[in-house]
Design an enzyme around this catalytic site. Structure first.
Site, PDB file in Angstrom:
ATOM      1  N   CYS A  99      45.056  33.413  52.137  1.00 17.77           N
ATOM      2  CA  CYS A  99      46.143  33.446  53.127  1.00 17.77           C
ATOM      3  C   CYS A  99      45.841  34.492  54.200  1.00 17.77           C
ATOM      4  CB  CYS A  99      47.485  33.746  52.455  1.00 17.77           C
ATOM      5  SG  CYS A  99      48.210  32.308  51.626  1.00 17.77           S
ATOM      6  N   CYS A 132      36.299  48.011  29.943  1.00 16.89           N
ATOM      7  CA  CYS A 132      35.942  47.608  28.578  1.00 16.89           C
ATOM      8  C   CYS A 132      34.423  47.490  28.458  1.00 16.89           C
ATOM      9  CB  CYS A 132      36.627  46.297  28.187  1.00 16.89           C
ATOM     10  SG  CYS A 132      38.363  46.527  27.715  1.00 16.89           S
ATOM     11  N   CYS A 148      52.853  38.192  56.276  1.00 17.56           N
ATOM     12  CA  CYS A 148      53.018  37.332  55.092  1.00 17.56           C
ATOM     13  C   CYS A 148      54.460  36.834  55.033  1.00 17.56           C
ATOM     14  CB  CYS A 148      52.733  38.073  53.793  1.00 17.56           C
ATOM     15  SG  CYS A 148      51.182  38.966  53.691  1.00 17.56           S
TER      16      CYS A 148
END
Ligand code: HEC
Ligand code: HEC
Length: 251
Positions: A104, A212, A65
């Protein structure tokens, strides 16, 4: 005159409620101090793990990266990171930050894509979003985004599960009140991925969302599903103007 005064008062009360407030504002002083101290903040472990993945140059591969984005990600556009989720027609529409990283990973690095919500993807997301720490959330709300936001908002206001309850019941109507020993916040997303003291781990927005759902006994949407992405979009847009706190510390 009287009526006008009441209307003005009501309008200003509503404006106060509508003002976005970070979950940070609902924390006790010691948890805030932990988040603010880079050495105490347990979420920094995920930032470091993400940094290691960011630098990792695998044998026989052309890039890491950092080849494209700089050693410490200094080539990344932090204002752009604060705009996620974004609309990108070339990438098929709504793109969350995790999806961008995975894109990517797959297209630029020719690697087998990571599963949404995998620990590598969350570590990379944490690292990348931490680069934009302090930037103001700035999600697009007009143009191509408007229709997607409307769908996200509908989901936010839809009742689910055995308790027949919607996000907005807890995070709009009852914000500031206690629920099972926890103070309900506005359920903002500006601190994600965040470190959860109760769980002892870094947690992505969509993992929190699933928790949740389980808490009100509803079937959660899978990480990376269209519904989870739409909820991430709507919740992020509610937090426009809040500073990115990644990695936040929460209970
Ligand atoms: C071969 C070059 C290349 C590699 C390798 C690469 N990227 Fe990217 N990345 C790009 C390009 C090009 C863009 C789009 C920039 C634009 O739209 O202006 C981008 C955009 C991004 C963005 C959006 C923010 C921004 O600055 O536009 C993030 C976040 C990102 N990449 C993370 C990663 C991560 C994490 C990795 C490693 C898994 C990675 N990239 C590997 C070329 C690369
Ligand atoms: C039964 C009440 C309840 C409902 C309904 C609920 N949540 Fe939550 N949520 C909580 C509690 C409790 C917490 C932890 C304390 C806090 O930050 O509010 C939380 C935390 C969050 C957080 C993390 C906030 C932060 O700063 O770390 C997000 C994001 C969130 N909820 C989103 C949602 C979304 C989206 C929905 C609808 C799918 C939803 N919640 C429905 C109770 C609820």
């Amino acid at each position: 005159m009287r009526l006008l005064a009441v209307v003005v008062l009501l309008a200003s009360a509503l404006a106060v409620c509508a003002e976005p407030m970070s979950g940070y504002a609902f924390l006790d002083a010691s948890t805030r101090a932990m988040q603010d101290d880079e050495f105490e903040n347990p979420g920094m472990v995920a930032v470091d793990r993400g940094a290691a993945l960011f630098h990792e140059h695998r044998e026989a591969e052309e890039y890491s990266c950092s080849s494209c984005h700089g050693q410490d990600g200094e080539g990344l556009d932090t204002a752009e990171i604060a705009r996620y989720p974004v609309y990108d027609a070339n990438l098929g529409g709504l793109v969350t930050l995790q999806r961008r990283v995975n894109y990517c990973w797959e297209i630029h690095m020719d690697r087998f894509p990571l599963t949404p919500g995998s620990s590598e993807l969350i570590a990379l997301e944490t690292f990348v979003r931490n680069r934009a720490h302090g930037e103001q959330v700035n999600v697009q709300t007009d143009g191509d985004m408007a229709a997607l936001l409307a769908r996200g908002e509908t989901l936010y206001n839809t009742r689910f599960g055995q308790l027949d309850i919607a996000c907005q019941h807890c995070h709009v109507q009852h914000q500031g009140q206690m629920l099972r020993g926890q103070k309900l916040s506005q359920g903002q997303s500006n601190g994600f991925p965040e470190y959860r003291l109760g769980r002892g781990r870094i947690t992505s927005f969509q993992q929190r969302l699933a928790e949740c759902f389980v808490s009100f006994r509803a079937e959660p949407f899978e990480a990376g599903s269209e519904e989870a992405d739409l909820l991430e979009l709507f919740v992020s847009s509610r937090g426009n103007g809040l500073p990115i706190e990644t990695p936040a510390v929460r209970f």
